[in-house]
Scaffold this active site. Structure first.
Site, PDB file in Angstrom:
ATOM      1  N   HIS A 244       0.817  -1.269  -0.120  1.00 25.37           N
ATOM      2  CA  HIS A 244       0.078  -0.117   0.002  1.00 25.37           C
ATOM      3  C   HIS A 244       0.828   1.474   0.024  1.00 25.37           C
ATOM      4  CE1 HIS A 244      -3.766   2.433   0.787  1.00 25.37           C
ATOM      5  NE2 HIS A 244      -2.850   3.104   1.789  1.00 25.37           N
TER       6      HIS A 244
ATOM      7  N   HIS B 120      -9.884   3.681  -0.921  1.00 25.53           N
ATOM      8  CA  HIS B 120     -10.487   3.113   0.413  1.00 25.53           C
ATOM      9  C   HIS B 120     -11.180   2.027   0.202  1.00 25.53           C
ATOM     10  CE1 HIS B 120      -9.911   5.205   4.620  1.00 25.53           C
ATOM     11  NE2 HIS B 120      -8.646   5.137   3.923  1.00 25.53           N
TER      12      HIS B 120
END
Length: 755
Positions: free
Chosen positions: A34, A105
């Site tokens: 990430h 998200h």
């Protein structure tokens, strides 16, 4: 959280010792997929990110792009008329810039759709603030499982509510975006949010620390334990029990605190109190502060006890890695610290001077609550000052950039066979037009305040939004989205088509593309076929953006979007902005006068249709090759932008998802119908193929339009408006006839189901 054995060996070799627990957790998060882009960074060099308009490219919290000035156009109001006091702006020597950013998200929105989506909005807005900009527009691109699944509707409803709640509360309009439903998102929805900010040249701030001795100041909400390990959580496949077991990794948003932070940031920038800034997102304070100093080739000394906290007995690791929302880390010159604290207090925000920039390592120390309880004066039993514990002492650059890149095998995904279904034309028309993928998204965007800020000239529901940038007389068009059916059928060609479609959306409003940011979503990259598809969407986007001269100035990567339902389709969301003189744009709906022409349809010119990636095949279970793309896409986009701004043009609408059938249905209204004749021996192909780079244009000067388009671009006259509000499509085999009210009822699928 645990550091992989191979990574631990590298860390031990660099440090010359075993890492502390806090260091190991910090490396594990900042070296995660990430944060470090270990599987994707080797591919991202394919993008061209430079251009005369690019001020800050990839690598900062948000990109910065210079807007062209159109002050001499004399159209500095939303309705296109010059008003008193709004003529050419006074030239103060400063250029007008915009910021562009996008983030995902995805996993948080599966676990907690409301807070997961809301905090996605908050994060991308703070990325905008950290560049010195004021947020003026949001765009959301959302992807869920099949619409008729109860769980998909639950996620859809919660995500839209979260975005609308947060965006509406902070006063930033959501003006563009997309919604797609596909079976492979059932276990892993995607929530991609882009933000555009506005600033003048002299307000620009970056995330690069400037000078040893400057203070690091934390402003915003107090730090709690929410969001712990969020970066690691986003870098692994979703488990079957993720909705319950991973809830602590999801942050909780407070939009009212974010609004105060937006306004406080504005004052801090106006008073020139900030040397550099970084918002606290992935990996929390540890991520933001270490990245800030690493970009400047510097270090820091941070006292974790000074961080204002909202929960008792937090340990060093929790303070470092909690992803509590609505927080900013600022670099401030010592003489300005008191003024920063005054401004924070004025806006009822917490403020802590947590340390300072150094020319050494990144060092964090901690005394801990047990030590404080043992002695109010922080001294030991012998009366001597208690020695603080150093919990982190590493080179900031190694922490930020030391993660080794992955060298993963890639296989080309299989190509579909040709298996075209046969379906009744009228039934197919109704099925495609009423599909949740192509149906009206009014249920979504009517929940968003798209007029706050009084800049929105063209609102949601059109091909692209248009914002009025009165500071330089420029209309800023915004389009965002992807097409999972396209990229599942043909990742390379589908990604090219996504870039072309977004550019066509801008051109339909008379704007020429300026810059783009991307959000590249894929499954588990350790699977060769998944990584092969991901590589192809990167190459496809890069190729088409290059052909269109659109620099890709920033973006986000989200991998490991796998669940028990399998990997998602490779999904390259692209958010593109374009500019035009003034703020007016031709409408999408047809008007009572003007001939209707189809511009750019290669298949219509040859009667050779490809239905690959179409909603028609998705509805009727077939497969086919993906449509061919124009040979000169840039020439088509430029010509369409010119045509859209021509005074003879009455309406413009792109042709893409759902094909010509959906575009015609969207152009009709109760007042104006359409009489259409399709010169084709394959009416299903003509109505439902989804070749990008096409538009319907209604004009009173067909000859002038033909003269404006490139020679290789087909132009076919297909119809005229009527006054009865009926859509009539003559295919040669049969005539389809539906009143506009019937069409609108078909297109209200989502609203009808959810209300």
């Amino acid at each position: 959280m645990s550091l992989a054995d191979s990574d631990r060996e590298l860390v031990v070799e660099e440090l010359g010792r075993d890492p502390t627990p806090a260091e190991a957790a910090l490396f594990e998060n900042l070296w995660s997929e990430h944060c470090a882009y270990r599987s994707s960074r080797p591919l991202l060099s394919a993008f061209e990110s430079e251009g005369e308009q690019v001020v800050v490219g990839p690598g900062d919290d948000a990109a910065v792009v210079e807007l062209p000035s159109h002050d001499d156009a004399g159209t500095n109001s939303v309705d296109g008329t010059e008003r008193e006091g709004e003529g050419d702006s006074e030239d103060d020597g400063d250029s007008t810039y915009i910021t562009m950013g996008i983030e995902s998200h995805n996993h948080p929105s599966y676990v907690d759709p409301f807070d997961g989506a809301a905090t996605g909005v908050g994060g991308i807005v703070r990325d905008t603030l950290s560049m010195g900009a004021y947020p003026i527009a949001l765009a959301d691109s959302l992807y869920f499982g099949e619409f008729d699944r109860e769980h998909s509707q639950y996620l859809f409803d919660g995500v839209v509510e979260g975005i609308s709640h947060y965006g509406n509360c902070i006063g930033v309009p959501t003006v563009a975006g997309s919604v797609d439903f596909h079976a492979k998102y059932e276990g892993n929805p995607l929530v991609n949010v882009a933000c555009v900010g506005l600033l003048e040249e002299d307000r620009l701030v970056t995330a690069e620390a400037q000078q040893p001795g400057n203070k690091l100041v934390l402003v915003g909400n107090a730090t709690g334990r929410d969001g712990l390990g969020g970066a690691s959580f986003a870098s692994e496949d979703l488990a079957e029990d993720a909705e319950t077991e991973d809830r602590p990794a999801v942050q909780v948003g407070d939009p009212y605190a974010e609004k105060l932070l937006i306004e406080a940031n504005e004052v801090l920038i106006e008073e020139d109190l900030i040397e550099s800034a970084r918002d606290l997102g992935a990996a929390g304070l540890g991520g933001a502060s270490s990245e800030l100093v690493a970009k400047g080739g510097l270090g820091a000394r941070i006292d974790l006890d000074r961080v204002h906290q909202r929960e008792p007995n937090m340990n060093a690791l929790e303070i470092l890695l909690a992803e509590s929302q609505e927080r900013m880390c600022y670099e401030v010159e010592p003489e300005n610290v008191d003024r920063v604290a005054e401004i924070a207090e004025r806006f009822d925000l917490g403020c802590s001077v947590i340390g300072e920039v150094t020319d050494g390592n990144y060092v964090c120390s901690f005394e801990g609550s047990e030590a404080r309880r043992a002695s109010d004066d922080s001294s030991g039993d012998d009366g001597e000052p208690r020695e603080r514990e150093t919990v982190v002492d590493v080179d900031a650059s190694f922490l930020g950039d030391g993660a080794p890149m992955n060298d993963l095998p890639a296989e080309d995904p299989p190509r579909p066979d040709v298996d075209r279904p046969t379906a009744d034309l009228e039934a197919a028309f109704e099925s495609v037009v009423s599909s949740p993928n192509t149906a009206s998204k009014r249920w979504v965007y009517r929940q968003y305040d798209h007029e706050v800020g009084v800049r929105t000239s063209v609102p949601p529901g059109d091909d692209a939004a248009v914002m009025a940038i009165r500071e330089c007389g420029t209309g800023l068009a915004i389009s965002s989205g992807a097409a999972p059916n396209w990229t599942e059928a043909a990742p390379l060609e589908g990604a090219k088509a996504i870039a072309l479609e977004n550019a066509t959306n801008l051109a339909a409003k008379g704007a020429t593309p300026l810059a783009a940011v991307d959000c590249l979503n894929g499954g588990n990259p350790e699977k060769p076929d998944v990584y092969g598809g991901f590589k192809q969407i990167v190459d496809g986007l890069a190729d088409m953006c290059s052909a269109l001269s659109i620099p890709v100035v920033g973006g986000n990567v989200s991998l490991y979007n796998d669940s028990v339902a399998g990997p998602i389709p490779p999904t390259p969301t692209l958010a593109v902005v374009g500019t035009k003189a003034g703020y007016d744009a031709p409408p999408l709906e047809a008007t009572p006068e003007g001939e209707l022409l189809l511009v750019g349809d290669l298949a219509m010119a040859s009667d050779s249709y490809r239905l690959g990636g179409s909603e028609y095949l998705a509805q009727f279970s077939g497969s086919d090759r993906f449509p061919a793309l124009p040979e000169s896409p840039a020439a088509f986009v430029d010509a369409l932008a010119e045509i859209s701004d021509d005074e003879a043009t009455r309406a413009v609408h792109d042709v893409s998802h759902g094909g010509l059938a959906v575009s015609l249905a969207e152009m009709a209204s109760p007042a104006v119908g359409l009489e259409v004749e399709l010169p084709s021996e394959d009416p299903a192909g003509a109505l439902f193929h989804e070749q990008p780079g096409r538009a319907l244009v209604q004009t009173t000067d067909p000859d002038g339009l033909r003269a404006a388009v490139p020679d290789e671009t087909p132009v076919v006259s297909i119809g005229t408006p009527t006054g009865d509000g009926v859509v009539r499509i003559e295919t040669g085999e049969q005539t389809l006839e539906l009143g506009s009210e019937a069409v609108r009822e078909l297109r209200n699928t989502i609203e009808r189901e959810l209300e």
